[in-house]
Write an enzyme that holds these catalytic residues in place. Structure first.
Site, PDB file in Angstrom:
ATOM      1  N   LYS A  68       2.248  -3.227   7.388  1.00 25.41           N
ATOM      2  CA  LYS A  68       2.455  -3.454   5.945  1.00 25.41           C
ATOM      3  C   LYS A  68       3.906  -3.117   5.570  1.00 25.41           C
ATOM      4  CE  LYS A  68      -0.249  -4.494   3.190  1.00 25.41           C
ATOM      5  NZ  LYS A  68      -0.692  -5.839   2.704  1.00 25.41           N
ATOM      6  N   THR A  79       0.824  -1.213   0.000  1.00 28.23           N
ATOM      7  CA  THR A  79       0.000   0.000   0.000  1.00 28.23           C
ATOM      8  C   THR A  79       0.857   1.261   0.000  1.00 28.23           C
ATOM      9  OG1 THR A  79      -1.492   1.277   1.409  1.00 28.23           O
ATOM     10  CG2 THR A  79      -0.133  -0.318   2.535  1.00 28.23           C
ATOM     11  N   ASP A  80       0.300   2.344  -0.544  1.00 27.89           N
ATOM     12  CA  ASP A  80       1.013   3.630  -0.500  1.00 27.89           C
ATOM     13  C   ASP A  80       1.148   4.153   0.929  1.00 27.89           C
ATOM     14  OD1 ASP A  80      -1.655   4.361  -0.051  1.00 27.89           O
ATOM     15  OD2 ASP A  80      -1.752   5.797  -1.696  1.00 27.89           O
ATOM     16  N   GLU A  81       0.355   3.593   1.863  1.00 25.96           N
ATOM     17  CA  GLU A  81       0.401   4.107   3.234  1.00 25.96           C
ATOM     18  C   GLU A  81       1.743   3.844   3.909  1.00 25.96           C
ATOM     19  OE1 GLU A  81      -2.979   3.464   5.727  1.00 25.96           O
ATOM     20  OE2 GLU A  81      -4.388   3.851   4.103  1.00 25.96           O
ATOM     21  N   TYR A 133      -1.614  -0.191  11.156  1.00 25.88           N
ATOM     22  CA  TYR A 133      -1.814  -0.895   9.882  1.00 25.88           C
ATOM     23  C   TYR A 133      -0.636  -0.662   8.945  1.00 25.88           C
ATOM     24  CZ  TYR A 133      -3.303  -1.435   5.024  1.00 25.88           C
ATOM     25  OH  TYR A 133      -3.351  -1.759   3.687  1.00 25.88           O
TER      26      TYR A 133
HETATM   27  P1  NAD Z   1     -10.074  -7.057   2.767  1.00 31.19           P
HETATM   28  O1  NAD Z   1     -10.032  -6.689   4.205  1.00 31.19           O
HETATM   29  O2  NAD Z   1     -11.291  -6.761   1.984  1.00 31.19           O
HETATM   30  O3  NAD Z   1      -9.787  -8.627   2.596  1.00 31.19           O
HETATM   31  C1  NAD Z   1      -8.781  -9.287   3.317  1.00 31.19           C
HETATM   32  C2  NAD Z   1      -8.956 -10.779   3.079  1.00 31.19           C
HETATM   33  O4  NAD Z   1      -7.871 -11.450   3.740  1.00 31.19           O
HETATM   34  C3  NAD Z   1     -10.260 -11.345   3.641  1.00 31.19           C
HETATM   35  O5  NAD Z   1     -10.827 -12.254   2.724  1.00 31.19           O
HETATM   36  C4  NAD Z   1      -9.808 -12.074   4.904  1.00 31.19           C
HETATM   37  O6  NAD Z   1     -10.656 -13.175   5.244  1.00 31.19           O
HETATM   38  C5  NAD Z   1      -8.428 -12.531   4.479  1.00 31.19           C
HETATM   39  N1  NAD Z   1      -7.544 -12.786   5.641  1.00 31.19           N
HETATM   40  C6  NAD Z   1      -7.349 -11.996   6.719  1.00 31.19           C
HETATM   41  N2  NAD Z   1      -6.479 -12.588   7.562  1.00 31.19           N
HETATM   42  C7  NAD Z   1      -6.112 -13.762   6.976  1.00 31.19           C
HETATM   43  C8  NAD Z   1      -5.226 -14.807   7.340  1.00 31.19           C
HETATM   44  N3  NAD Z   1      -4.564 -14.796   8.508  1.00 31.19           N
HETATM   45  N4  NAD Z   1      -5.069 -15.847   6.494  1.00 31.19           N
HETATM   46  C9  NAD Z   1      -5.754 -15.900   5.322  1.00 31.19           C
HETATM   47  N5  NAD Z   1      -6.623 -14.947   4.945  1.00 31.19           N
HETATM   48  C10 NAD Z   1      -6.790 -13.891   5.752  1.00 31.19           C
HETATM   49  O7  NAD Z   1      -8.791  -6.365   2.125  1.00 31.19           O
HETATM   50  P2  NAD Z   1      -8.614  -5.670   0.689  1.00 31.19           P
HETATM   51  O8  NAD Z   1      -9.093  -4.271   0.785  1.00 31.19           O
HETATM   52  O9  NAD Z   1      -9.108  -6.573  -0.353  1.00 31.19           O
HETATM   53  O10 NAD Z   1      -7.022  -5.602   0.630  1.00 31.19           O
HETATM   54  C11 NAD Z   1      -6.271  -6.706   0.129  1.00 31.19           C
HETATM   55  C12 NAD Z   1      -4.786  -6.360   0.202  1.00 31.19           C
HETATM   56  O11 NAD Z   1      -4.540  -5.172  -0.559  1.00 31.19           O
HETATM   57  C13 NAD Z   1      -4.286  -6.068   1.611  1.00 31.19           C
HETATM   58  O12 NAD Z   1      -3.017  -6.640   1.740  1.00 31.19           O
HETATM   59  C14 NAD Z   1      -4.209  -4.544   1.681  1.00 31.19           C
HETATM   60  O13 NAD Z   1      -3.196  -4.145   2.568  1.00 31.19           O
HETATM   61  C15 NAD Z   1      -3.855  -4.214   0.250  1.00 31.19           C
HETATM   62  N6  NAD Z   1      -4.299  -2.898  -0.239  1.00 31.19           N
HETATM   63  C16 NAD Z   1      -5.601  -2.518  -0.096  1.00 31.19           C
HETATM   64  C17 NAD Z   1      -5.999  -1.284  -0.613  1.00 31.19           C
HETATM   65  C18 NAD Z   1      -7.436  -0.836  -0.493  1.00 31.19           C
HETATM   66  O14 NAD Z   1      -7.736   0.311  -0.836  1.00 31.19           O
HETATM   67  N7  NAD Z   1      -8.365  -1.653  -0.044  1.00 31.19           N
HETATM   68  C19 NAD Z   1      -5.080  -0.457  -1.263  1.00 31.19           C
HETATM   69  C20 NAD Z   1      -3.743  -0.886  -1.370  1.00 31.19           C
HETATM   70  C21 NAD Z   1      -3.377  -2.117  -0.857  1.00 31.19           C
HETATM   71  O1  DAU Z   2      -4.100   4.045   0.551  1.00 29.07           O
HETATM   72  C1  DAU Z   2      -4.345   2.665   0.510  1.00 29.07           C
HETATM   73  C2  DAU Z   2      -5.134   2.253   1.734  1.00 29.07           C
HETATM   74  O2  DAU Z   2      -6.460   2.753   1.542  1.00 29.07           O
HETATM   75  C3  DAU Z   2      -5.165   0.760   1.952  1.00 29.07           C
HETATM   76  O3  DAU Z   2      -3.868   0.310   2.235  1.00 29.07           O
HETATM   77  C4  DAU Z   2      -6.100   0.389   3.112  1.00 29.07           C
HETATM   78  O4  DAU Z   2      -6.207  -1.026   3.215  1.00 29.07           O
HETATM   79  C5  DAU Z   2      -7.473   0.957   2.829  1.00 29.07           C
HETATM   80  O5  DAU Z   2      -8.324   0.719   3.927  1.00 29.07           O
HETATM   81  C6  DAU Z   2      -7.370   2.461   2.566  1.00 29.07           C
HETATM   82  O6  DAU Z   2      -7.015   3.176   3.770  1.00 29.07           O
HETATM   83  P1  DAU Z   2      -7.727   4.543   4.176  1.00 29.07           P
HETATM   84  O7  DAU Z   2      -7.595   4.745   5.628  1.00 29.07           O
HETATM   85  O8  DAU Z   2      -7.292   5.651   3.296  1.00 29.07           O
HETATM   86  O9  DAU Z   2      -9.261   4.153   3.748  1.00 29.07           O
HETATM   87  P2  DAU Z   2     -10.663   4.398   4.467  1.00 29.07           P
HETATM   88  O10 DAU Z   2     -11.703   3.988   3.477  1.00 29.07           O
HETATM   89  O11 DAU Z   2     -10.724   3.825   5.827  1.00 29.07           O
HETATM   90  O12 DAU Z   2     -10.707   5.980   4.612  1.00 29.07           O
HETATM   91  C7  DAU Z   2     -10.537   6.842   3.502  1.00 29.07           C
HETATM   92  C8  DAU Z   2     -10.542   8.268   4.030  1.00 29.07           C
HETATM   93  O13 DAU Z   2     -11.850   8.577   4.514  1.00 29.07           O
HETATM   94  C9  DAU Z   2      -9.595   8.490   5.192  1.00 29.07           C
HETATM   95  O14 DAU Z   2      -9.040   9.792   5.089  1.00 29.07           O
HETATM   96  C10 DAU Z   2     -10.503   8.398   6.414  1.00 29.07           C
HETATM   97  C11 DAU Z   2     -11.820   8.937   5.906  1.00 29.07           C
HETATM   98  N1  DAU Z   2     -13.037   8.366   6.518  1.00 29.07           N
HETATM   99  C12 DAU Z   2     -13.175   7.013   6.566  1.00 29.07           C
HETATM  100  C13 DAU Z   2     -14.283   6.436   7.125  1.00 29.07           C
HETATM  101  C14 DAU Z   2     -14.415   4.932   7.199  1.00 29.07           C
HETATM  102  C15 DAU Z   2     -14.052   9.201   7.005  1.00 29.07           C
HETATM  103  O15 DAU Z   2     -13.934  10.434   6.923  1.00 29.07           O
HETATM  104  N2  DAU Z   2     -15.147   8.621   7.555  1.00 29.07           N
HETATM  105  C16 DAU Z   2     -15.316   7.270   7.667  1.00 29.07           C
HETATM  106  O16 DAU Z   2     -16.337   6.825   8.221  1.00 29.07           O
END
Ligand code: NAD
Ligand code: DAU
Length: 360
Positions: free
Chosen positions: A178, A149-151, A174
């Site tokens: 990562k 992730t970019d985070e 988090y």
């Molecule tokens: P998500 O939370 O929707 O899904 C996570 C999945 O991993 C679920 O199916 C969960 O059951 C499974 N899981 C959790 N713990 C586990 C374990 N111990 N063993 C096996 N499976 C397990 O997550 P997502 O949003 O689909 O993100 C997927 C990946 O992409 C993550 O690694 C996250 O850090 C990365 N990522 C997410 C975003 C985003 O915006 N959502 C952006 C950049 C990177």
């Molecule tokens: O940048 C990549 C990341 O993006 C991934 O690595 C993470 O897995 C993914 O969860 C996401 O992280 P963020 O914290 O940016 O996403 P989130 O959807 O939780 O929040 C997006 C923005 O919105 C953040 O600035 C917090 C804000 N927010 C979020 C929620 C849930 C609110 O203002 N209100 C809310 O209720």
């Protein structure tokens, strides 16, 4: 696969006869029942008609078998219920048949939950990744792709973008977990010569996203005429990439990425949370009076923005879905798929929502 009683279908079983115009590869996807992993699994099965996909998922609150109901009977797909932290299971799985690549999506992914309970994030994201790396190394897996992730780069001011050489400076439990996993991946590349590649992506949106994340949470609250909880002033900036584009980027890195390299994946579509919530209100036909500014997230990162020119120049990848179209399609998907999200909203999620938002 005996100890865990696992039944894995192998494409070399007589019952499975793919067209063999490509050599068959076996890909182990972890976290394939989550938001991004499920899109990747479906996409990979469609685009690689001779590949076999194994999906190892622990089915945490974020894992949902129904997200992959359409591929459940595909003979080239197998689901294994288990954790990436379970060393013997992971070893048994990876040693049971040659695995060409591991694509590690499995993680605890929500920043707010990491503030409440960091320990699970370290277990899954750090130790789970190391468990996978170790089994992959021992069994000669050709390539290990870590979905990051970019985070991990921290937070930006008003100007600039993260590049792959930006120093890691994670600021939430988090992102720290990562970043730790990324460092372990690099260490396995440098120490053992393993072929490891890392993708670092901005915020994803699209269908099947769990409604704890900003976009689906706001869509469902707006549809239900509930307040939209914007953290703080709502002027934090995020960059949004459609999940299909993210998965296409992961495929490009899997196929053509250079061993040991990191690839940023972004869209250039930056906006404040407040302006995004306003767009969602327009799309759902609801009034801005639903916006409710609530207590800010602890340590809230102000801005993320990513330079993905390396992936564009070296791999020929770029985002294809415009935010305008992608967001409208996402709202429509949630309108059309109440069967997917209704059971989530009426289950444990209610307790989560109360804990996170009541009195905030
Ligand atoms: P998500 O939370 O929707 O899904 C996570 C999945 O991993 C679920 O199916 C969960 O059951 C499974 N899981 C959790 N713990 C586990 C374990 N111990 N063993 C096996 N499976 C397990 O997550 P997502 O949003 O689909 O993100 C997927 C990946 O992409 C993550 O690694 C996250 O850090 C990365 N990522 C997410 C975003 C985003 O915006 N959502 C952006 C950049 C990177
Ligand atoms: O940048 C990549 C990341 O993006 C991934 O690595 C993470 O897995 C993914 O969860 C996401 O992280 P963020 O914290 O940016 O996403 P989130 O959807 O939780 O929040 C997006 C923005 O919105 C953040 O600035 C917090 C804000 N927010 C979020 C929620 C849930 C609110 O203002 N209100 C809310 O209720």
């Amino acid at each position: 696969m005996h100890r865990h009683g696992l039944k894995i279908r192998h494409a070399d079983d007589p019952s499975v006869e793919p067209e063999r115009d490509d050599p068959m590869r076996r890909i182990l996807v972890t976290g394939g029942c989550g938001f991004i992993g499920s899109v990747f699994v479906r996409r990979h099965l469609n685009q690689h008609p001779t590949d076999e996909v194994w999906n190892l998922d622990a089915l945490t609150y974020a894992g949902n078998l129904s997200s992959l109901a359409d591929v459940a009977d595909n003979p080239r797909y197998s689901f294994i219920h288990g954790s990436i932290c379970d060393g013997p299971l992971v070893e048994e799985l990876i040693s049971s048949a040659p695995v060409d690549a591991v694509v590690n999506f499995a993680a605890e992914s929500h920043v707010d939950r990491s503030i409440e309970a960091p320990d699970l994030f370290l277990q899954t994201n750090v130790l789970g990744t190391q468990t996978l790396l170790e089994a992959a190394r021992r069994n000669g897996v050709r390539r290990f792709l870590q979905v990051s992730t970019d985070e991990v780069y921290g937070s930006l001011g008003a100007e600039g973008k993260f590049s792959e050489t930006t120093a890691l400076a994670p600021r939430s439990p988090y992102s720290a977990s990562k970043a730790s996993a990324d460092l372990l991946c690099s260490a396995y590349h440098h120490t053992f010569g393993m072929d490891v590649v890392i993708t670092r992506c901005c915020n994803n949106y699209g269908p099947y996203q769990f409604p704890e994340k900003l976009i689906p949470l706001m869509i469902l609250n707006a549809m239900g005429d509930r307040p939209l909880p914007v953290y703080g002033d709502g002027l934090q900036v995020r960059e949004w990439l459609h999940v299909e584009d993210h998965c296409a980027g992961i495929e490009a890195v899997l196929e053509r990425g250079k061993a040991g390299e990191v690839y940023n994946l972004g869209s250039g579509e930056e906006m404040t949370n407040l302006s995004l919530v306003q767009r969602l209100l327009k799309l759902t036909g609801k009034d801005e009076s639903l916006i409710s500014h609530v207590t800010d997230r602890l340590g809230h990162d102000r801005r993320y923005a990513i330079d993905s020119s390396r992936a564009q120049n070296q791999l020929g990848w770029s985002a294809q879905v415009s935010f305008e179209n992608g967001l409208a399609a996402t709202v429509q998907w949630y309108r059309d798929n109440t069967d997917w999200w209704q059971p989530i909203l009426s289950g444990e999620y209610r307790n989560y929502y109360r804990k996170m938002y009541d009195g905030r």
